[in-house]
Design a protein around this motif. Structure first.
Motif, PDB file in Angstrom:
ATOM      1  N   LEU A 140       0.831  -1.203   0.000  1.00  0.00           N
ATOM      2  CA  LEU A 140       0.000   0.000   0.000  1.00  0.00           C
ATOM      3  C   LEU A 140       0.870   1.260   0.000  1.00  0.00           C
ATOM      4  CD1 LEU A 140      -3.176   0.114   0.211  1.00  0.00           C
ATOM      5  CD2 LEU A 140      -2.825   0.727   2.601  1.00  0.00           C
ATOM      6  N   ASN A 141       1.882   1.271   0.844  1.00  0.00           N
ATOM      7  CA  ASN A 141       2.742   2.447   0.974  1.00  0.00           C
ATOM      8  C   ASN A 141       3.570   2.713  -0.274  1.00  0.00           C
ATOM      9  OD1 ASN A 141       1.895   3.047   3.602  1.00  0.00           O
ATOM     10  ND2 ASN A 141       3.439   1.735   4.524  1.00  0.00           N
ATOM     11  N   ALA A 142       3.959   1.662  -1.007  1.00  0.00           N
ATOM     12  CA  ALA A 142       4.861   1.823  -2.149  1.00  0.00           C
ATOM     13  C   ALA A 142       4.168   2.326  -3.412  1.00  0.00           C
ATOM     14  CB  ALA A 142       5.557   0.492  -2.439  1.00  0.00           C
ATOM     15  N   MET A 143       2.901   2.001  -3.579  1.00  0.00           N
ATOM     16  CA  MET A 143       2.281   2.332  -4.869  1.00  0.00           C
ATOM     17  C   MET A 143       1.906   3.809  -4.961  1.00  0.00           C
ATOM     18  SD  MET A 143      -1.478   0.541  -4.815  1.00  0.00           S
ATOM     19  CE  MET A 143      -0.802  -1.042  -4.370  1.00  0.00           C
ATOM     20  N   PRO A 144       1.796   4.340  -6.190  1.00  0.00           N
ATOM     21  CA  PRO A 144       1.405   5.741  -6.358  1.00  0.00           C
ATOM     22  C   PRO A 144      -0.032   5.972  -5.907  1.00  0.00           C
ATOM     23  CG  PRO A 144       1.707   4.673  -8.502  1.00  0.00           C
ATOM     24  CD  PRO A 144       2.066   3.678  -7.458  1.00  0.00           C
ATOM     25  N   LYS A 145      -0.237   7.168  -5.371  1.00  0.00           N
ATOM     26  CA  LYS A 145      -1.568   7.549  -4.911  1.00  0.00           C
ATOM     27  C   LYS A 145      -1.947   8.882  -5.541  1.00  0.00           C
ATOM     28  CE  LYS A 145      -0.068   5.171  -1.022  1.00  0.00           C
ATOM     29  NZ  LYS A 145       1.280   4.973  -1.526  1.00  0.00           N
ATOM     30  N   TYR A 146      -3.256   9.057  -5.690  1.00  0.00           N
ATOM     31  CA  TYR A 146      -3.812  10.293  -6.239  1.00  0.00           C
ATOM     32  C   TYR A 146      -4.904  10.750  -5.297  1.00  0.00           C
ATOM     33  CZ  TYR A 146      -1.495   8.334 -10.287  1.00  0.00           C
ATOM     34  OH  TYR A 146      -0.559   7.785 -11.120  1.00  0.00           O
ATOM     35  N   VAL A 147      -4.929  12.047  -5.006  1.00  0.00           N
ATOM     36  CA  VAL A 147      -5.971  12.592  -4.147  1.00  0.00           C
ATOM     37  C   VAL A 147      -6.658  13.740  -4.878  1.00  0.00           C
ATOM     38  CG1 VAL A 147      -4.349  14.121  -2.897  1.00  0.00           C
ATOM     39  CG2 VAL A 147      -6.553  13.535  -1.870  1.00  0.00           C
ATOM     40  N   VAL A 148      -7.980  13.688  -4.918  1.00  0.00           N
ATOM     41  CA  VAL A 148      -8.767  14.762  -5.521  1.00  0.00           C
ATOM     42  C   VAL A 148      -9.061  15.759  -4.423  1.00  0.00           C
ATOM     43  CG1 VAL A 148     -10.945  15.362  -6.644  1.00  0.00           C
ATOM     44  CG2 VAL A 148      -9.769  13.215  -7.241  1.00  0.00           C
ATOM     45  N   SER A 149      -8.586  16.997  -4.612  1.00  0.00           N
ATOM     46  CA  SER A 149      -8.783  18.005  -3.575  1.00  0.00           C
ATOM     47  C   SER A 149      -8.632  19.405  -4.145  1.00  0.00           C
ATOM     48  CB  SER A 149      -7.764  17.820  -2.446  1.00  0.00           C
ATOM     49  OG  SER A 149      -7.888  18.857  -1.500  1.00  0.00           O
ATOM     50  N   GLU A 150      -9.501  20.293  -3.680  1.00  0.00           N
ATOM     51  CA  GLU A 150      -9.372  21.722  -3.960  1.00  0.00           C
ATOM     52  C   GLU A 150      -8.635  22.430  -2.830  1.00  0.00           C
ATOM     53  OE1 GLU A 150      -9.978  23.557  -6.561  1.00  0.00           O
ATOM     54  OE2 GLU A 150     -10.961  22.003  -7.731  1.00  0.00           O
ATOM     55  N   THR A 151      -8.560  21.790  -1.653  1.00  0.00           N
ATOM     56  CA  THR A 151      -8.031  22.494  -0.486  1.00  0.00           C
ATOM     57  C   THR A 151      -6.611  22.100  -0.107  1.00  0.00           C
ATOM     58  OG1 THR A 151      -9.051  20.864   0.992  1.00  0.00           O
ATOM     59  CG2 THR A 151     -10.330  22.857   0.503  1.00  0.00           C
ATOM     60  N   LEU A 152      -6.170  20.891  -0.424  1.00  0.00           N
ATOM     61  CA  LEU A 152      -4.795  20.506  -0.124  1.00  0.00           C
ATOM     62  C   LEU A 152      -3.846  21.230  -1.070  1.00  0.00           C
ATOM     63  CD1 LEU A 152      -5.053  16.626   0.284  1.00  0.00           C
ATOM     64  CD2 LEU A 152      -4.570  18.279   2.095  1.00  0.00           C
ATOM     65  N   SER A 153      -2.699  21.646  -0.545  1.00  0.00           N
ATOM     66  CA  SER A 153      -1.668  22.213  -1.416  1.00  0.00           C
ATOM     67  C   SER A 153      -0.634  21.127  -1.695  1.00  0.00           C
ATOM     68  CB  SER A 153      -1.008  23.425  -0.750  1.00  0.00           C
ATOM     69  OG  SER A 153      -0.351  23.022   0.435  1.00  0.00           O
TER      70      SER A 153
END
Length: 196
Positions: free
Chosen positions: A84-97
């Protein structure tokens, strides 16, 4: 790449805060952590192992990403956590920088989400797995972008809370391709998109 949604779900379709009391109290939700009594290590754990083993990446909404990114890196050394930690992740967000991103994560701006997720879906051979993230899953279902639903249905009614199902009046057909039942009464049901 297929988009695979994996959700803990009550009998009445609630997916809100299965992991803990402080996970998501929106709307006064008071049942956080409701999935724990029904977790079956063999059936549910096996379903998650299988899901993550086929994943090329993970896709989250902001709140779910924040909860996962705060918990999983500390579990390094466990084979599931390491994958889980090694794979790429994507987060949909307007508020995170972008400078707030950790855990091997790329941000997708909310106003670009559908187009960028379509692009991701058109690349690679594995799965892009979504866990939790009910608002994101509703949008993906509305856009017809979900290829598979893995619903981990717990034998409990919660009487209200967030769901993943859009109320857009659009009909979508899925076919049941597998089901497994654990000793706690939990069922793991896998559905794939079917032709109308």
């Amino acid at each position: 790449m297929r988009i695979v949604v994996t959700e803990f779900m009550s009998l009445d379709g609630v997916v809100q805060a299965p992991g803990g009391p402080e996970e998501d109290r929106d709307g006064g939700f008071a049942h956080g952590g409701w999935s724990h009594p029904f977790f079956d290590p063999e059936v549910v754990g096996g379903a998650f192992d299988e899901t993550v083993s086929k994943a090329e990446g993970l896709l989250y909404g902001r709140r779910t990403w924040q909860n996962m990114a705060a918990a999983w890196p500390a579990r390094a050394g466990d084979p599931f956590a390491d994958r889980l930690n090694a794979m790429p992740k994507y987060v949909v967000s307007e508020t995170l920088s972008d400078d707030e991103l950790t855990w091997n994560t790329t941000r997708i701006p909310g106003d670009e989400a559908v187009a960028r997720i379509r692009e991701l879906r058109d690349t690679g051979d594995g799965d892009l797995v979504v866990m939790g993230s009910p608002s994101l899953v509703r949008a993906l279902l509305h856009e017809g972008l979900v290829d598979e639903l893995r619903l981990i249905v717990m034998p409990v009614i919660l009487g209200g809370g967030k769901t993943i199902f859009p109320a857009d009046g659009l009909r979508q057909r899925f076919e049941l391709v597998s089901t497994a039942t654990g000793g706690t009464g939990v069922q793991v049901n896998t559905y794939r998109r079917a032709a109308e």
